[in-house]
Motif scaffolding. Structure first.
Motif, PDB file in Angstrom:
ATOM      1  N   GLY A 273      35.171  36.597  41.355  1.00 18.41           N
ATOM      2  CA  GLY A 273      36.184  36.450  42.399  1.00 18.41           C
ATOM      3  C   GLY A 273      35.624  36.343  43.799  1.00 18.41           C
ATOM      4  N   ILE A 274      34.295  36.288  43.939  1.00 19.14           N
ATOM      5  CA  ILE A 274      33.664  36.239  45.267  1.00 19.14           C
ATOM      6  C   ILE A 274      32.679  35.082  45.315  1.00 19.14           C
ATOM      7  CG2 ILE A 274      32.101  37.483  46.840  1.00 19.14           C
ATOM      8  CD1 ILE A 274      33.320  40.087  45.827  1.00 19.14           C
ATOM      9  N   SER A 275      32.777  34.260  46.370  1.00 19.39           N
ATOM     10  CA  SER A 275      31.777  33.209  46.570  1.00 19.39           C
ATOM     11  C   SER A 275      30.805  33.638  47.660  1.00 19.39           C
ATOM     12  CB  SER A 275      32.442  31.892  46.962  1.00 19.39           C
ATOM     13  OG  SER A 275      33.034  32.005  48.236  1.00 19.39           O
ATOM     14  N   ILE A 276      29.594  33.091  47.603  1.00 20.24           N
ATOM     15  CA  ILE A 276      28.567  33.420  48.601  1.00 20.24           C
ATOM     16  C   ILE A 276      28.004  32.127  49.189  1.00 20.24           C
ATOM     17  CG2 ILE A 276      26.293  34.481  48.957  1.00 20.24           C
ATOM     18  CD1 ILE A 276      26.940  36.541  46.883  1.00 20.24           C
TER      19      ILE A 276
ATOM     20  N   LEU B 177      30.315  36.117  52.397  1.00 29.42           N
ATOM     21  CA  LEU B 177      30.999  36.448  51.140  1.00 29.42           C
ATOM     22  C   LEU B 177      32.491  36.219  51.349  1.00 29.42           C
ATOM     23  CD1 LEU B 177      28.691  39.000  51.632  1.00 29.42           C
ATOM     24  CD2 LEU B 177      29.087  38.972  49.171  1.00 29.42           C
ATOM     25  N   LYS B 178      33.109  35.518  50.428  1.00 26.49           N
ATOM     26  CA  LYS B 178      34.545  35.238  50.545  1.00 26.49           C
ATOM     27  C   LYS B 178      35.260  35.784  49.313  1.00 26.49           C
ATOM     28  CE  LYS B 178      37.745  31.364  51.206  1.00 26.49           C
ATOM     29  NZ  LYS B 178      37.830  29.910  51.434  1.00 26.49           N
ATOM     30  N   ALA B 179      36.229  36.666  49.541  1.00 24.98           N
ATOM     31  CA  ALA B 179      36.917  37.335  48.436  1.00 24.98           C
ATOM     32  C   ALA B 179      38.421  37.098  48.542  1.00 24.98           C
ATOM     33  CB  ALA B 179      36.612  38.831  48.479  1.00 24.98           C
ATOM     34  N   PRO B 180      38.941  36.102  47.825  1.00 28.60           N
ATOM     35  CA  PRO B 180      40.366  35.781  47.962  1.00 28.60           C
ATOM     36  C   PRO B 180      41.267  36.668  47.112  1.00 28.60           C
ATOM     37  CG  PRO B 180      39.103  33.958  46.974  1.00 28.60           C
ATOM     38  CD  PRO B 180      38.221  35.163  46.988  1.00 28.60           C
ATOM     39  N   GLU B 181      40.731  37.682  46.467  1.00 31.82           N
ATOM     40  CA  GLU B 181      41.534  38.475  45.523  1.00 31.82           C
ATOM     41  C   GLU B 181      41.666  39.927  45.969  1.00 31.82           C
ATOM     42  OE1 GLU B 181      39.625  37.915  41.735  1.00 31.82           O
ATOM     43  OE2 GLU B 181      40.485  35.937  41.451  1.00 31.82           O
ATOM     44  N   PHE B 182      41.867  40.147  47.261  1.00 31.41           N
ATOM     45  CA  PHE B 182      42.019  41.512  47.769  1.00 31.41           C
ATOM     46  C   PHE B 182      43.486  41.934  47.707  1.00 31.41           C
ATOM     47  CE2 PHE B 182      42.833  44.587  51.104  1.00 31.41           C
ATOM     48  CZ  PHE B 182      41.807  45.500  50.929  1.00 31.41           C
ATOM     49  N   THR B 183      43.724  43.152  47.276  1.00 32.81           N
ATOM     50  CA  THR B 183      45.096  43.678  47.297  1.00 32.81           C
ATOM     51  C   THR B 183      45.079  45.174  47.576  1.00 32.81           C
ATOM     52  OG1 THR B 183      47.171  43.895  46.080  1.00 32.81           O
ATOM     53  CG2 THR B 183      45.160  43.954  44.772  1.00 32.81           C
TER      54      THR B 183
ATOM     55  N   PHE C 105      48.519  41.459  49.934  1.00 33.34           N
ATOM     56  CA  PHE C 105      47.428  40.618  49.430  1.00 33.34           C
ATOM     57  C   PHE C 105      46.707  39.971  50.608  1.00 33.34           C
ATOM     58  CE2 PHE C 105      50.105  41.221  45.839  1.00 33.34           C
ATOM     59  CZ  PHE C 105      49.296  41.157  44.723  1.00 33.34           C
TER      60      PHE C 105
ATOM     61  N   LYS D 158      32.442  43.904  45.252  1.00 32.86           N
ATOM     62  CA  LYS D 158      33.661  43.618  44.487  1.00 32.86           C
ATOM     63  C   LYS D 158      34.355  44.924  44.075  1.00 32.86           C
ATOM     64  CE  LYS D 158      34.520  42.380  39.773  1.00 32.86           C
ATOM     65  NZ  LYS D 158      34.007  41.756  38.541  1.00 32.86           N
TER      66      LYS D 158
ATOM     67  N   LEU E 256      36.026  46.492  47.142  1.00 33.42           N
ATOM     68  CA  LEU E 256      37.309  45.851  47.460  1.00 33.42           C
ATOM     69  C   LEU E 256      38.359  46.246  46.421  1.00 33.42           C
ATOM     70  CD1 LEU E 256      36.273  42.248  48.627  1.00 33.42           C
ATOM     71  CD2 LEU E 256      36.757  44.269  50.012  1.00 33.42           C
TER      72      LEU E 256
ATOM     73  N   ILE F 185      36.765  39.325  58.434  1.00 33.12           N
ATOM     74  CA  ILE F 185      38.082  38.752  58.725  1.00 33.12           C
ATOM     75  C   ILE F 185      38.990  38.981  57.528  1.00 33.12           C
ATOM     76  CG2 ILE F 185      39.343  36.731  59.554  1.00 33.12           C
ATOM     77  CD1 ILE F 185      36.735  35.434  60.289  1.00 33.12           C
TER      78      ILE F 185
ATOM     79  N   PHE G 151      42.621  37.771  56.047  1.00 33.64           N
ATOM     80  CA  PHE G 151      43.763  36.841  56.136  1.00 33.64           C
ATOM     81  C   PHE G 151      44.854  37.387  55.219  1.00 33.64           C
ATOM     82  CE2 PHE G 151      39.936  34.410  56.937  1.00 33.64           C
ATOM     83  CZ  PHE G 151      40.248  33.667  58.056  1.00 33.64           C
TER      84      PHE G 151
ATOM     85  N   ASN H 160      48.593  37.868  53.549  1.00 32.56           N
ATOM     86  CA  ASN H 160      49.702  36.975  53.157  1.00 32.56           C
ATOM     87  C   ASN H 160      50.992  37.249  53.941  1.00 32.56           C
ATOM     88  OD1 ASN H 160      48.003  35.970  51.266  1.00 32.56           O
ATOM     89  ND2 ASN H 160      49.364  36.296  49.522  1.00 32.56           N
TER      90      ASN H 160
ATOM     91  N   GLN I 153      40.165  28.902  56.061  1.00 33.65           N
ATOM     92  CA  GLN I 153      41.374  29.700  55.814  1.00 33.65           C
ATOM     93  C   GLN I 153      42.306  29.603  57.022  1.00 33.65           C
ATOM     94  OE1 GLN I 153      41.658  31.302  52.987  1.00 33.65           O
ATOM     95  NE2 GLN I 153      43.507  32.486  53.318  1.00 33.65           N
TER      96      GLN I 153
ATOM     97  N   GLU J 152      51.377  36.108  43.842  1.00 30.04           N
ATOM     98  CA  GLU J 152      50.708  37.396  44.105  1.00 30.04           C
ATOM     99  C   GLU J 152      50.724  38.307  42.881  1.00 30.04           C
ATOM    100  OE1 GLU J 152      52.656  38.981  47.545  1.00 30.04           O
ATOM    101  OE2 GLU J 152      51.626  37.631  48.918  1.00 30.04           O
TER     102      GLU J 152
ATOM    103  N   PHE K 265      43.950  38.017  38.518  1.00 25.77           N
ATOM    104  CA  PHE K 265      44.948  37.522  39.453  1.00 25.77           C
ATOM    105  C   PHE K 265      45.553  36.222  38.915  1.00 25.77           C
ATOM    106  CE2 PHE K 265      42.488  40.432  41.894  1.00 25.77           C
ATOM    107  CZ  PHE K 265      43.338  40.932  42.864  1.00 25.77           C
TER     108      PHE K 265
ATOM    109  N   ARG L 239      50.417  45.881  37.766  1.00 23.48           N
ATOM    110  CA  ARG L 239      49.275  46.186  38.639  1.00 23.48           C
ATOM    111  C   ARG L 239      48.192  47.025  37.975  1.00 23.48           C
ATOM    112  NH1 ARG L 239      48.964  45.246  43.868  1.00 23.48           N
ATOM    113  NH2 ARG L 239      47.499  46.411  45.151  1.00 23.48           N
TER     114      ARG L 239
END
Ligand SMILES: [Ca+2]
Ligand SMILES: [Ca+2]
Ligand SMILES: [Ca+2]
Ligand SMILES: [Ca+2]
Ligand SMILES: [Ca+2]
Ligand SMILES: [Ca+2]
Ligand SMILES: [Ca+2]
Ligand SMILES: [Ca+2]
Ligand SMILES: [Ca+2]
Ligand SMILES: [Ca+2]
Ligand SMILES: [Ca+2]
Ligand SMILES: [Ca+2]
Ligand SMILES: [Ca+2]
Ligand SMILES: [Ca+2]
Ligand SMILES: [Ca+2]
Ligand SMILES: [Ca+2]
Lengths: 148, 148, 148, 148, 148, 148, 148, 148, 148, 148
Positions: free
Chosen positions: B124-127, D43-49, D60, D80, D83, D116, D118, D120, D147, E47, E60, E87
């Motif tokens: 779930g993470i890109s680098i 590092l980009k993590a689009p699955e944070f909740t 999210f 990971k 988060l 950063i 972002f 929802n 983003q 979500e 997800f 969840r």
């Protein structure tokens, strides 16, 4: 708009054939109608093609030209014919992009000039080449580049 | 374009096999035909793959190289083979990107060099890793980056 | 969800190495928990790579699998390892896509199965191959395809 | 790549469970293999909740981390899990983003760090929060942000 | 619009907490104000999150529901709470999507029902599951699907 | 994959020059390794160029070929050379697209064949031409078209 | 996260009605939990609507707010109600955007504040208005703007 | 085009105020100038807003109307005013979309009619409603829908 | 390609002025070089403009024409001049689109013909009109429509 | 908002005809309601059209205006009529863009002004022209440009 410009560009409405190679192509110009203003002109040509000098296979590119005119404006039909003249010419990506920059600099004597070639993928790798000269005057921001 | 360049690159039109690992790969160059001009070259390779040094699972990345040539231009087929040589090599994202930068710097001795690796999502993470050296000369703006 | 499924898939949480070639890879399945319902499953794998059987150069593709399960569900980690096993195997685009279809059909005995390979550009031309078998039951619409 | 790094990260190939809350999560690091080079890691993590601290409803976000490593590199699996530990924790957007920044700064002692978040849309309004510390060294350009 | 509907849905404007698990969640409905008309309703929930039943790691998904109401309309806040109840529940992609379909079918007794789960990439592979029941009446075209 | 196919295609790894015109170009084929399966093959060539037969100016197009192989598969390098042979040939959009379809039909004798030419804007108007023959067998859905 | 913040914002979980006009709307704030850190907060509200003061016809806009908090953070629900209060108010694009900026500046006393209104097309022309005050502190880069 | 149509629509060039509520709004029509031809007309209105009947908070939607005219064409300014009349009216998504369909059917008596409402996200879930009546005549394909 | 076609279209390379109005414009055709094959031709013209017959204000549209030629092909320059002749003509969206269809049908006598006008937003509402006649022969699928 | 502004702009709600040519068009302004604040206004007009002064053929462009108002704000309806007045006027791309800049500068006497014309492709080449004057005050960042 002046009548003089119309006379200068009298071949715009007439047909013309593609020059045999870039050395034979003529880049025409007309007088900048606003030599007192610094502004930026962009020409974008997504239909550029030449040949690989080693394999003879076709190469394709998008050519972007950004310039700040001095005394002269580039006549776009002659620019199209100039680009068309590479059609059966073998040239490398780096060399071709620098050559286009050199010819435009000679023809336009611009305040600022940038030529960018975005060359299509070969062997899974694409190559872009950007050549820039002169200096952007105050109040002359280059437009953003969307090509990737 | 000079005849000398054609001779130097005589293997461009011939087949070549992927080196066993990056240390065995040779980055070839040819002479910059315009050493008097500062310009920017970008190579984009979206088909990079190596192995995770811990799990042995494949990793995938897009590699972008931006450089301002000094005396040498990177021959793109040898660059493709160099990238291909990582195929069965285990290396971390950060380490691999810095290694590519180091090898290109040695081979090209460029005025400026940036290597960016955009590595695919894992867990779930890109680098992404960006390594830059040298200094952009006047009239050398890096092209924008669309990769995310 | 049943405890039985957890036992069947006991290797999901454990590490596993890439099989040497596709013939040595095992496609694992687990029992369809809803054999009374017809539904569509899609697996999308954008990280497929193999070798050109003629030149030995790497090829890259995205593989999409759409199927309507009968008694069995494809275990996705074994599918990932199966795809990974093509890494050092030479195979043509058409042949490889049909082979993947054949292996999945054997392993899953599905009501319906479609395998599509979207292969990256080579020489300015991309190739996509789609192989389909069985028949979509009522209430089973295939999801749209965005890949181009 | 060194054997030492493999030993340091011996848990990368093993399973691990999500910590109960962020305070209990440990951010692991490994030694920067290139401490002499300044480079940027994203590092980009689009699955944070996490949960809204007032209403208890799920929130999210996509979390982006940009840093210039000093002596340490962030181990991405521990990141990971860190988060993931917010999953059942109530925290405001601003507070959560600043907290992540603080924890990464403690763990990495980086030359530069930006976090950063972002978040929802809620009630027709989205919120983004950006926290930055340190200073970008020469030859370290942050990668663009796609983003929105 | 009728006053009765307002009474039926009196909890819409009030706060509510996430049920402990899907079995404890209640899907509320209100009377279809136009039972004489066949029409299509889509709910899209990007979500959704649950846990992998084997590894305990978060998964997800985006859940899309298309249905043609019979006597009942799905109250969207209770649907949100139902989705929120996954969840901390471990469930496989295929099983979870079929379960959501089953619960909605019980609660709504619709003329037609489709549930699609678009599950995020794991190990370089994404999985989508589509479950459909009933039959689309005349004058009921499903809206196109943009999710990929 | 059979050894025979390798022999048949022995020129794939060797260099070849662009034929003078389409009539002189040879479309090569190799034997369909799976003649018992109906499947769809797409070739997409975004680098097609020819000349306007009236003005002599270059035209550009993307050519898409979709076919269901019978006994023969199109060898893609010979297809590339065939397309390259239009480079200095004057032909109208409609005529050119139908001609490509006719040549492929002769060479492949396919179960189904569609050729589409997406021709670039001229005078503010773009032209697309689609020519189709044969009939799609069961289990052969054409892939979607993204070109506009 | 502190208990105090929860008390301050006790109306977040309760319902509230739209104020009659912007002058009657109250912008609520809560204490910045990290007054020692300079960071950037963006709120994006794509659902803004008001009336044209001349014709009485509805206007629509997206409002983006970027600010660096000083002592106060904007409570987003009160901001939503504030924006909602323009619903039946006549105001010009330029005037409305400057007014929103003025109200936020009064309520937040921020280190930096920018308000941008992206107003929908009227008569084939769209209007965007950007109002900025204060100065971005070190380590505070505004996030990019994707709205067009 | 006939002079009669101009007279019928004499209020098109004049100002008009938004009706107080949908029941008070009048949908105007003019005579179909081509009653002998079956054709499809689409109106797309991305600026629809009303109120939630429970909470009083604003809702936003895009409304798409597709119809095959019989004797009457919908006058688009009266349609705009009709949509504007929902501004301060409380109505549910499903109810509102069906109501718009009913009013258009009464006003136009069309051969075919479809109304789709794409309602913005609330609580992380968006809702779309599609209501269709009549039957598409031969030679009347509905245009594709891009809204998601 | 035949010499006869060149003679028929001898004005393609010559200049021509915009007709005063659509009734004075002539749609030229040339003989279908492949009358034995059914194929689909699309012309897309994004630069259409006319006047509102009530207010006199300019309207803008994209016109798409799809047809299966019978004996005649539409000459694209005469089509461009025909579209240009609407420049100072007042006409409604529905009427204009049907009129273009009628003129093309008269000029081409095609096997199948569809004209679609995508008209720009006015008052927050866009209008699209699609007029279709004839029947698609076997092996003639219309290309997808991307315009929205 | 002041009553005075309403009186000044009393023609906004009334109809008006397109001026015969740009010289006859009047650019109206109203008083800047916030002369003490420096802010940026953008007007984007994608529906600009004029004629080529040599061939008489229509040209199309998108015009973007960015300015920082001094004492005056541009009234957008008069700007629309001004742009509409080019409809039957022959003018070159460079000349036209500079002319629009000159007229706006005269009418607005702004602190800063930039006019950009994005002109549609002709002969495979598009031209963009950007003219800028004045200086951006502190706290005035130009909005990004998405047009390409
Ligand atoms: Ca080269
Ligand atoms: Ca490129
Ligand atoms: Ca790593
Ligand atoms: Ca990425
Ligand atoms: Ca592809
Ligand atoms: Ca918050
Ligand atoms: Ca966002
Ligand atoms: Ca997906
Ligand atoms: Ca043609
Ligand atoms: Ca096209
Ligand atoms: Ca205004
Ligand atoms: Ca906009
Ligand atoms: Ca509702
Ligand atoms: Ca939507
Ligand atoms: Ca449109
Ligand atoms: Ca452009």
């Amino acid at each position: 708009m002046s009548e003089r410009v119309k006379r200068e560009l009298s071949q715009l409405g007439r047909s013309a054939s593609i020059p045999e190679n870039p050395d034979k192509a003529v880049l025409e110009t007309f007088e900048n109608p606003h030599p007192d203003v610094h502004y930026v002109v962009r020409l974008k040509a997504p239909e550029f093609t030449c040949l690989c000098p080693i394999t003879g296979q076709p190469d394709f590119a998008t050519i972007i030209v950004d310039y700040v005119p001095g005394k002269w404006i580039l006549e776009s039909k002659s620019f199209k014919l100039f680009l068309g003249s590479f059609r059966n010419t073998g040239i490398f990506h780096e060399d071709g992009t620098v050559y286009i920059h050199k010819r435009l600099k000679e023809a336009l004597d611009p305040v600022y000039l940038r030529v960018i070639g975005f060359w299509n993928v070969r062997g899974g790798i694409s190559i872009d080449v950007a050549v820039e000269s002169g200096r952007l005057p105050e109040n002359c921001r280059p437009l953003p580049i969307r090509q990737d």
